[in-house]
Design an enzyme around this catalytic site. Structure first.
Site, short mmCIF file in Angstrom:
data_model
loop_
_atom_site.label_atom_id
_atom_site.label_comp_id
_atom_site.label_asym_id
_atom_site.label_seq_id
_atom_site.Cartn_x
_atom_site.Cartn_y
_atom_site.Cartn_z
CG ASP A 120 -2.06 -1.00 1.10
OD1 ASP A 120 -2.85 -0.84 0.16
OD2 ASP A 120 -2.15 -1.92 1.93
CD GLU A 135 -4.68 11.73 2.19
OE1 GLU A 135 -4.94 12.89 1.87
OE2 GLU A 135 -5.49 10.80 2.08
CG ASP A 136 -3.19 6.60 4.40
OD1 ASP A 136 -4.02 7.45 4.76
OD2 ASP A 136 -3.42 5.73 3.54
CG HIS A 193 -8.42 6.68 5.88
ND1 HIS A 193 -7.85 6.01 4.82
CD2 HIS A 193 -7.67 6.37 6.97
CE1 HIS A 193 -6.80 5.33 5.25
NE2 HIS A 193 -6.66 5.53 6.55
CB ILE A 240 -6.30 -1.86 -2.88
CG1 ILE A 240 -5.59 -0.86 -3.80
CG2 ILE A 240 -6.11 -3.28 -3.37
CD1 ILE A 240 -4.07 -0.99 -3.75
CB CYS A 270 -4.93 7.59 -0.70
SG CYS A 270 -6.68 7.40 -0.57
C1 CIR Z 1 -5.27 0.78 3.06
O1 CIR Z 1 -6.21 0.05 3.41
O2 CIR Z 1 -4.50 1.29 3.87
C2 CIR Z 1 -5.06 1.01 1.60
N1 CIR Z 1 -5.43 -0.16 0.87
C3 CIR Z 1 -5.86 2.20 1.13
C4 CIR Z 1 -5.42 3.48 1.77
C5 CIR Z 1 -6.24 4.63 1.36
N2 CIR Z 1 -5.73 5.82 1.91
C6 CIR Z 1 -6.45 6.92 2.16
O3 CIR Z 1 -7.67 6.87 2.04
N3 CIR Z 1 -5.81 7.98 2.60
#
Ligand code: CIR
Length: 254
Positions: A61, A66-67, A162, A243, A249
């Site tokens: 991922d 962004e995360d 999120h 995903i 993100c």
């Molecule tokens: C996750 O589940 O962490 C990733 N497959 C998707 C992350 C999406 N990120 C976001 O909305 N900021």
């Protein structure tokens, strides 16, 4: 105004990214790469430079940069993702941030926080308390923000992954709202642009220097944003959607 963005090229292992919607199938890697390249082009059209970090196959991922950090005007905060397969991603963002920030803060164990849960509205940062962002993470985040003169407002989530999966601020007091956020007291002071029935995924748009980037294939949302007076760009994110990833993100914007 944003001047910089950071993105990370999707890795081959993106096929194994965390998903809540396996029925959508696995991402097509080549297509994901093409969509990512188009995303970079759209960002550039809005006047920002784009730092492209290399693919990191150890973290499926990892294109969802962004995360792993929150970028404010005064500091960058390296987060601590709540998804265990993602926690290690933070080691690979600091160098890129150092080029732009002298003040770098960190969320520490046992706090967890993912940038997808953070929505900046001027000097206020709304933070979703989610399956990924815990109470201690929010407590630490609020304390960091306070040092820099920013406010923090916690928003409990029940339905979405999120915060920004369902609500996004597009400046000028306008907020794209869907599902559980339509009636949230803390967002009542903003003009709501309602995401049409069946287009919930499109709540995740990004405001970039006056232009709103909208995922391709959501005509009701596109029209609502254009009717509100915004120029728009569209980018196909079908492979990232598989995903649980959206437009926000895929980049850090500052
Ligand atoms: C996750 O589940 O962490 C990733 N497959 C998707 C992350 C999406 N990120 C976001 O909305 N900021």
């Amino acid at each position: 105004m944003f001047t910089h963005t950071i993105v990370r090229t999707p890795c081959k292992n993106v096929l194994n990214g965390i998903t809540s919607a396996p029925e959508l199938g696995k991402p097509d890697y080549e297509k994901a790469l093409r969509q990512h390249a188009a995303y970079i082009e759209a960002l550039k059209k809005t006047g920002v430079d784009v730092t492209v970090l290399p693919a990191n196959d150890d973290y499926p991922d990892s294109c969802f940069v962004e995360d792993v950090a929150v970028c404010t005007k005064k500091c960058a905060i390296i987060t601590r993702p709540g998804a265990v397969t993602r926690t290690g991603e933070i080691a690979f963002i600091e160098d890129a941030l150092r080029k732009f920030y002298t003040s770098i803060e960190r969320i520490q164990e046992p706090g967890t926080l993912e940038g997808g849960d953070v929505m900046m509205v001027g000097d206020t940062f709304y933070v979703g308390r989610s399956a990924r962002t815990n109470e201690e993470g929010i407590r630490q985040f609020a304390a960091i923000l306070e040092k820099y003169g920013y406010a923090c407002v916690e928003v409990p989530l029940t339905e979405v992954l999120h915060l920004k999966t369902g609500v996004n601020y597009i400046e000028n007091d306008n907020m794209l709202v869907s599902g559980e956020f339509v009636d949230k007291e803390c967002f009542k002071k903003y003009n709501h642009i309602l995401i049409p029935e069946g287009e919930a995924y499109a709540a995740n748009c990004i405001w970039m220097n006056g232009t709103v980037i909208v995922p391709e294939g959501y005509p009701g949302t596109l029209k609502a944003i254009q009717d509100a007076g915004y120029p728009t760009l569209t980018v196909d994110t079908s492979e990232f959607r598989k995903i649980d990833g959206g437009l926000s993100c895929l980049s850090l914007r500052f």
